[in-house]
Design a protein around this motif. Structure first.
Motif, mmCIF file in Angstrom:
data_model
loop_
_atom_site.group_PDB
_atom_site.id
_atom_site.type_symbol
_atom_site.label_atom_id
_atom_site.label_comp_id
_atom_site.label_asym_id
_atom_site.label_seq_id
_atom_site.Cartn_x
_atom_site.Cartn_y
_atom_site.Cartn_z
ATOM 1 N N GLU A 90 0.899 -5.972 8.636
ATOM 2 C CA GLU A 90 0.399 -7.303 8.264
ATOM 3 C C GLU A 90 0.887 -7.679 6.866
ATOM 4 N N ARG A 106 4.515 -8.758 7.068
ATOM 5 C CA ARG A 106 4.704 -10.084 7.669
ATOM 6 C C ARG A 106 4.396 -11.204 6.679
ATOM 7 N N ARG A 107 3.468 -10.933 5.778
ATOM 8 C CA ARG A 107 3.097 -11.946 4.782
ATOM 9 C C ARG A 107 4.179 -12.141 3.729
#
Length: 120
Positions: A115, A118-119
């Motif tokens: 996560e 992806r940011r």
């Protein structure tokens, strides 16, 4: 020397080899994680840097515990008594629970890392 005694001695040697292998895996993992912790800690001082190190250490611990469990199974493979079977069941339960929770934590950390990637 009779066959049963030879089998017991061979089993004892195999148990010792597998136990040493498990201990070495855990030791190597701990050393690797400690070195990476120091190197990454000096380079970058963010908490996110340490998550991959924790994941790798968790994998080493899981593998080492599997070797230790295998040694326990080998130990009771040759003419086990009810006491040995009970001890194996208790040890297997504890080590399986440890592996389960380590695996769950590793998966959770992997999701957090993914996560975060992806940011960025």
């Amino acid at each position: 020397m009779e066959a049963a005694e030879l089998l017991r001695q061979g089993d004892a040697v195999l148990v010792a080899v597998v136990e040493v292998a498990g201990a070495l895996v855990i030791f190597v993992g701990a050393i690797w994680a400690a070195v990476r912790f120091v190197v990454e800690g000096l380079r970058r001082r963010t908490a996110a840097v340490f998550t991959p190190i924790r994941l790798s250490l968790g994998r080493f611990l899981t593998l080492g515990l599997e070797f230790q469990l295998a040694a326990d199974v080998l130990r009771t493979a040759v003419s086990p008594s009810f006491t040995q079977i009970g001890q194996l069941a208790a040890i297997a339960t504890i080590r399986t629970a440890l592996n389960y929770f380590l695996g769950r934590e590793i998966r959770q950390e992997q999701r957090q890392v993914a996560e975060g990637e992806r940011r960025t």
